[in-house]
Design a protein around this motif. Structure first.
Motif, mmCIF file in Angstrom:
data_model
loop_
_atom_site.group_PDB
_atom_site.id
_atom_site.type_symbol
_atom_site.label_atom_id
_atom_site.label_comp_id
_atom_site.label_asym_id
_atom_site.label_seq_id
_atom_site.Cartn_x
_atom_site.Cartn_y
_atom_site.Cartn_z
ATOM 1 N N GLN A 10 -1.581 32.907 25.449
ATOM 2 C CA GLN A 10 -1.520 34.671 26.517
ATOM 3 C C GLN A 10 -0.701 36.038 25.916
ATOM 4 O O GLN A 10 1.135 35.626 26.103
ATOM 5 N N ASP A 20 3.098 33.363 26.186
ATOM 6 C CA ASP A 20 2.706 32.145 26.873
ATOM 7 C C ASP A 20 1.596 30.602 25.852
ATOM 8 O O ASP A 20 0.389 31.696 25.396
ATOM 9 N N ARG A 22 0.035 28.306 25.657
ATOM 10 C CA ARG A 22 -0.358 27.067 26.495
ATOM 11 C C ARG A 22 -0.868 26.075 25.589
ATOM 12 O O ARG A 22 -2.148 25.933 24.735
ATOM 13 N N LEU A 29 -3.020 22.890 31.668
ATOM 14 C CA LEU A 29 -2.089 23.500 29.889
ATOM 15 C C LEU A 29 -0.488 23.663 30.683
ATOM 16 O O LEU A 29 0.060 24.078 31.380
ATOM 17 N N LYS A 30 0.415 22.791 29.256
ATOM 18 C CA LYS A 30 1.646 22.935 29.051
ATOM 19 C C LYS A 30 2.122 24.202 28.762
ATOM 20 O O LYS A 30 1.135 24.206 27.642
ATOM 21 N N SER A 31 3.277 24.843 29.262
ATOM 22 C CA SER A 31 3.399 25.958 29.134
ATOM 23 C C SER A 31 4.415 26.408 28.786
ATOM 24 O O SER A 31 5.597 25.633 29.043
ATOM 25 N N TRP A 32 4.635 27.708 27.023
ATOM 26 C CA TRP A 32 6.190 27.731 27.188
ATOM 27 C C TRP A 32 6.115 29.347 27.007
ATOM 28 O O TRP A 32 4.958 29.751 26.456
ATOM 29 N N THR A 51 7.624 26.634 31.619
ATOM 30 C CA THR A 51 6.977 27.010 32.330
ATOM 31 C C THR A 51 6.096 26.146 33.215
ATOM 32 O O THR A 51 5.850 25.273 32.402
ATOM 33 N N ASP A 53 3.409 24.461 35.219
ATOM 34 C CA ASP A 53 1.892 23.696 33.471
ATOM 35 C C ASP A 53 1.119 24.942 34.515
ATOM 36 O O ASP A 53 0.799 25.581 35.827
ATOM 37 N N HIS A 54 -0.545 25.493 34.081
ATOM 38 C CA HIS A 54 -1.876 26.230 34.308
ATOM 39 C C HIS A 54 -2.367 25.512 34.791
ATOM 40 O O HIS A 54 -2.611 24.292 33.725
#
Length: 168
Positions: A10, A20, A22, A29-32, A51, A53-54
């Protein structure tokens, strides 16, 4: 046969424009946050800051997050697809994604609209940051910068600027 885990990238215009990345791991969703976005050049190392998780449902979110706190701003789905885990241990056994992330190295093969081929995420040890690097494979292409060549959403076709204008 189990369904392949999803990934989404995203583009988010918050305090600073960033991507982002994910990855579906363990039901979230593990996110960076990747400030400069993914590169197709295997010699380029992109900073990837972990960042929160979503939820999986957030993978399809596009819109403008209103408010005055961090995280507000326009969001588009710049790329999306599925991935295959390629992380192996020293004995060449497949390591599950959650363990790979805990261990600080995760290799995967993306099958997206824009991003294809293999990538590696590696924790650097400095402040818990990671690096996102394109693996040398047939999809590597140092001459192409997808972040400028294909700025639009894979869902709506809007650019980040067009998405932001929907709230004006």
């Amino acid at each position: 046969m189990p369904k392949a885990p999803i990934f989404v990238v995203q583009l988010h215009d918050a305090r600073r424009l960033h991507y982002d990345v994910r990855l579906e791991v363990g039901g979230v969703l593990k996110s960076w946050a990747v400030p400069r976005g993914p590169s197709l050049d295997p010699t380029v190392k992109r900073l990837a800051v972990p960042t929160d998780d979503h939820s999986i449902e957030y993978a399809g979110y596009e819109g403008v997050i209103a408010g005055s706190k961090y995280g507000t701003g326009a969001v588009i789905v710049w790329d999306a697809g599925v991935y295959q885990n390629q992380t192996r241990d020293k004995q060449r056994r497949l390591v599950d994604p959650a363990t790979a992330i805990d261990n600080g190295h995760f290799r995967l093969h993306l099958q997206g609209v824009k991003l294809t081929g293999s990538w590696a995420f590696t924790r650097t040890g400095r402040n818990g940051d990671w690096l996102m690097v394109k693996v040398r494979d047939d999809a590597a292409n140092p001459q192409v910068d997808l972040t400028t060549a294909e700025p639009q959403s894979v869902l709506s076709g809007l650019t980040i600027e067009e998405m932001a204008a929907t709230q004006s």
